[in-house]
Scaffold this active site. Structure first.
Site, mmCIF file in Angstrom:
data_model
loop_
_atom_site.group_PDB
_atom_site.id
_atom_site.type_symbol
_atom_site.label_atom_id
_atom_site.label_comp_id
_atom_site.label_asym_id
_atom_site.label_seq_id
_atom_site.Cartn_x
_atom_site.Cartn_y
_atom_site.Cartn_z
ATOM 1 N N PRO A 25 0.822 -1.214 0.000
ATOM 2 C CA PRO A 25 0.000 0.000 0.000
ATOM 3 C C PRO A 25 0.854 1.261 0.000
ATOM 4 C CG PRO A 25 -0.138 -1.161 2.118
ATOM 5 C CD PRO A 25 0.617 -2.038 1.195
ATOM 6 N N GLN A 103 -6.768 -1.105 1.344
ATOM 7 C CA GLN A 103 -6.311 -0.889 2.719
ATOM 8 C C GLN A 103 -7.038 0.314 3.309
ATOM 9 O OE1 GLN A 103 -2.644 1.199 3.825
ATOM 10 N NE2 GLN A 103 -2.027 -0.596 5.005
ATOM 11 N N ALA A 178 -0.885 -0.957 11.508
ATOM 12 C CA ALA A 178 0.574 -0.779 11.603
ATOM 13 C C ALA A 178 0.967 0.691 11.669
ATOM 14 C CB ALA A 178 1.234 -1.446 10.384
ATOM 15 N N TYR A 181 -0.377 4.402 13.393
ATOM 16 C CA TYR A 181 -1.670 5.065 13.176
ATOM 17 C C TYR A 181 -2.668 4.544 14.212
ATOM 18 C CZ TYR A 181 0.602 6.752 8.972
ATOM 19 O OH TYR A 181 1.486 7.375 8.120
#
Ligand SMILES: Cc1cc2nc3c(=O)[nH]c(=O)nc-3n(C[C@H](O)[C@H](O)[C@H](O)COP(=O)(O)O)c2cc1C
Length: 356
Positions: A25, A103, A178, A181
Site C-alpha cells: 500500500p 487498505q 501498523a 496510526y
C-alpha cells in the site's frame, strides 16, 4: 533445478495467486475534493498488475469524513462515485490477472486537523508524537482522548468503508493496524496509557483492533479476504519499538490470529533484521505462533531478497521498487541486478507528473 518459489502460485481460500509478489500500500495524496485519486494514480496500479504483480494494494483509504485523515488529498470509499471509480480500477486489475486489495486506515494522533473536515485529532490517550510533522514542520496536535462514542463512531467508519470496497469488487480488505496510526496506537503502551478496558494488558490494548476487525468481518463476504497489517514501528518517532519484547509481540499475534482474518501482513524496515534482541526476524517470531498466510515487506528489492523473505513468509510485498520500477516483477523474474531505493527516492510518489 530448485523450484522457483517467487513464481510459484499460492492458494488463499478461493484465490490462486499467480506468484508471490505484490504492490505494498502506498499513499499518494492525489485525491483533493471528491476523495477519488487522480486518473494517472489509478492507472499506475493497473500497470503494476499488467507487469505481473499477483496482488495490488490501494493506498491507505481513510475511513470517515471527520477525524481519520492525516495527509492532504487522501482517498475515501464511501460514496457511490468513489465506489464507481474504484470499480473500474478493480476490473482492470482483474483483467490483468491480479488481486485487488483495499487498505483502510485512521490516522489517530498522526493528525493534521486542517485537512479533516471536522478538524479533530483523536487518539487512545492525550499524547502527541514527539517529532514534528515532517510535512508541516509543526508539532502534531495534542489529541482528544477517544470516548466510547468516538470509538463506536470510528469503528462504523471502518465498516462503511469495507462495504464500499465490497461493492467496488475488491478481493481483499485490509485493516491497517501498523505504522503508529490509530489502531497501532491502541496496541502500544507508547501511545496507549488508558486505564479503562482499552488500555493496560495486551488483551485490553488489543480490544479496539478486535472490535474493528470483528465488525468489519460481518460485512466482508466469505469469498473475499480479510487482512490485518501490523508492525513494530511507527512513521513518527520511528526509532521507538512499539512492543516491549518478543513475548509481548507473540502474545499480540496470538490474539490477532483468533480474529476472523485470512492473512497477516507484516511490515518491517528490513525483513532481515533480527527482532527484539533475539536471533529471529519478525517473520520468524510471527511464524512461531501462527500458520496463517503471511505477507512480508521491508527492503525486498531483487530476486535474492525476495527468495530469502519467502523462506519465512508466503508473499513478498514491495513498495519503493514497485513505485519506481514499472517492470519490477519481470526484472525480478529475469534475476536482474536491481537497486535498493532510499526513502527520498519515494518522494516522487507525490509529484504531479504521472509515474511510468
Ligand atoms: C510513498 C509511500 C507511501 C506509503 N504509504 C503507505 C500506506 O498508505 N499504507 C501502508 O501501510 N504503508 C505505506 N507505506 C509503507 C510501505 O507499504 C512499505 O511498508 C515500506 O515502504 C517498506 O517497503 P519497501 O522497503 O519495499 O519500500 C508507504 C511507503 C511509501 C514509500
Amino acid at each position: 533445478m530448485k523450484d522457483d518459489i517467487i513464481f510459484s502460485p499460492f492458494q488463499i481460500k478461493n484465490f490462486t495467486l499467480r506468484n508471490r509478489l505484490g504492490v505494498a500500500p502506498m499513499t499518494r495524496m492525489s485525491s483533493p475534493g471528491d476523495s477519488i485519486p487522480r486518473q494517472d494514480v489509478l492507472d499506475f496500479l493497473v500497470r503494476r498488475a499488467e507487469n505481473g504483480a499477483a496482488i495490488v494494494y490501494t493506498e491507505a483509504i481513510v475511513t470517515d469524513y471527520e477525524s481519520s485523515q492525516g495527509y492532504p488529498g487522501q482517498a475515501r470509499l464511501t460514496t457511490q462515485r468513489q465506489i464507481d471509480a474504484w470499480r473500474q480500477v478493480v476490473d482492470k486489475i482483474h483483467a490483468h490477472g491480479g488481486l485487488a486489495i483495499m487498505q483502510m486506515f485512521h490516522c489517530g494522533r498522526m493528525a493534521w486537523p486542517e485537512v479533516n473536515p471536522a478538524g479533530r485529532a483523536i487518539a487512545p490517550s492525550r499524547l502527541a508524537p514527539k517529532q514534528l510533522n515532517p510535512l508541516t514542520g509543526q508539532p502534531y496536535p495534542l489529541p482528544e482522548v477517544m470516548s466510547q462514542f468516538d470509538i463506536d463512531h470510528v469503528i462504523n467508519g471502518f465498516v462503511e468503508t469495507a462495504k464500499g470496497a465490497v461493492l467496488a469488487g475488491f478481493d481483499g480488505i485490509e485493516v491497517h493496524g501498523a505504522h503508529g496510526y490509530l489502531i497501532s496506537q491502541f496496541l502500544s503502551t507508547y501511545s496507549n496509557q488508558r486505564d479503562d478496558n482499552y488500555g493496560g494488558s495486551v488483551e485490553n490494548r488489543f480490544r479496539f483492533a478486535r472490535e474493528v476487525t470483528e465488525s468489519v468481518a460481518l460485512v466482508v463476504p466469505e469469498d473475499r479476504l480479510l487482512i490485518f497489517r501490523i508492525s513494530n514501528w511507527g512513521v513518527a518517532d520511528a526509532q521507538v519499538s512499539l512492543f516491549a519484547n518478543a513475548a509481548e509481540w507473540q502474545e499480540m499475534i496470538g490474539l490477532l490470529v483468533r480474529m476472523p482474518i485470512d492473512v497477516i501482513s507484516l511490515s518491517t524496515y528490513n525483513f532481515r533484521d533480527k527482532a527484539f534482541g533475539t536471533d529471529r526476524t519478525m517473520a520468524q517470531l510471527t511464524r512461531e505462533v501462527t500458520p496463517l498466510p503471511m505477507m512480508i515487506c521491508g527492503q525486498i528489492h531483487d530476486r535474492k531478497s525476495a527468495e530469502e523473505a519467502l523462506e519465512s513468509a508466503d508473499i513478498a510485498l514491495s513498495s519503493k521498487s514497485m513505485l519506481l520500477n514499472p517492470n519490477w516483477v519481470e526484472d525480478v523474474r529475469a534475476g536482474k541486478t536491481l537497486p535498493l531505493y532510499k526513502s527520498d527516492d519515494a518522494n516522487i510518489a507525490y509529484s504531479k507528473e504521472p509515474l511510468p
